[in-house]
Design an enzyme around this catalytic site. Structure first.
Site, short mmCIF file in Angstrom:
data_model
loop_
_atom_site.label_atom_id
_atom_site.label_comp_id
_atom_site.label_asym_id
_atom_site.label_seq_id
_atom_site.Cartn_x
_atom_site.Cartn_y
_atom_site.Cartn_z
N TYR A 81 2.03 7.93 5.72
CA TYR A 81 2.50 7.72 7.10
C TYR A 81 3.93 8.22 7.28
O TYR A 81 4.27 8.79 8.31
CB TYR A 81 2.39 6.25 7.49
N ASN A 100 0.83 -1.20 0.00
CA ASN A 100 0.00 0.00 0.00
C ASN A 100 0.87 1.26 0.00
O ASN A 100 1.00 1.96 1.01
CB ASN A 100 -0.95 -0.02 1.19
#
Length: 181
Positions: A135, A128
């Site tokens: 993040y 992903n």
């Protein structure tokens, strides 16, 4: 806007969980029912919590949920403090890029700081790339040396069958949980 989930949000949360499972290439794994979610989030002894990201509706229309974060407390024996474990973070495709994911994470970080929790952790699928990039951009560090392990289904039942001694009942577990809250 970010707010705590309400019982009336359960159908929207359930729908978004199913959308997330489809995105993560595992729709068959999303088996939770609305009733299970309602009990887990709003029953006598809630074990998980949820935040809702919503956008204002049109003229006179109510706000619409466009994302959610489902989390629970964990505990670090190393720091001696609780932390937050983010189980799921999801923003609907049409609302992505609007800052909702970051706002959900910021609210969870605020909860950690306010309550004196030392850690805020979650997992991300290794393929992903958009999530990993997001993040990384907010300063989250990968825990590359750690590998997640899971027991479920028959292996879980087989190991449980090997347990000896006094069985932990749901009543004793609920009592222990209520004492720790």
């Amino acid at each position: 806007m970010i707010r705590s989930a309400k019982p009336s949000d359960v159908p929207a949360i359930h729908t978004m969980i199913r959308e997330l499972a489809a995105y993560e290439r595992a729709p068959q794994e999303a088996k939770a029912t609305e009733e299970q979610l309602r009990e887990a989030l709003f029953g006598a002894h809630p074990a998980v919590f949820a935040l809702i990201a919503e956008e204002a509706g049109g003229a006179g229309e109510p706000a619409v949920p466009v994302g959610f974060a489902l989390w629970f407390r964990n505990f670090s024996t190393w720091t001696g403090t609780h932390g937050v474990y983010l189980e799921d973070l999801y923003v609907t495709p049409r609302a992505r890029g609007g800052g909702h994911g970051k706002a959900l994470l910021a609210e969870l970080a605020r909860i950690c700081v306010e309550r004196g929790y030392a850690r805020f952790e979650w997992s991300v699928l290794d393929w992903n790339e958009p999530a990993i990039g997001f993040y990384t951009a907010i300063g989250a560090e990968p825990m590359d040396e750690w590998t997640v392990r899971r027991l479920s289904g028959e292996p879980l039942r087989a190991l449980a069958a090997q347990a000896g001694g006094t069985a932990v009942t749901s009543d004793s577990l609920n009592e222990a949980t209520s004492l720790s809250n």
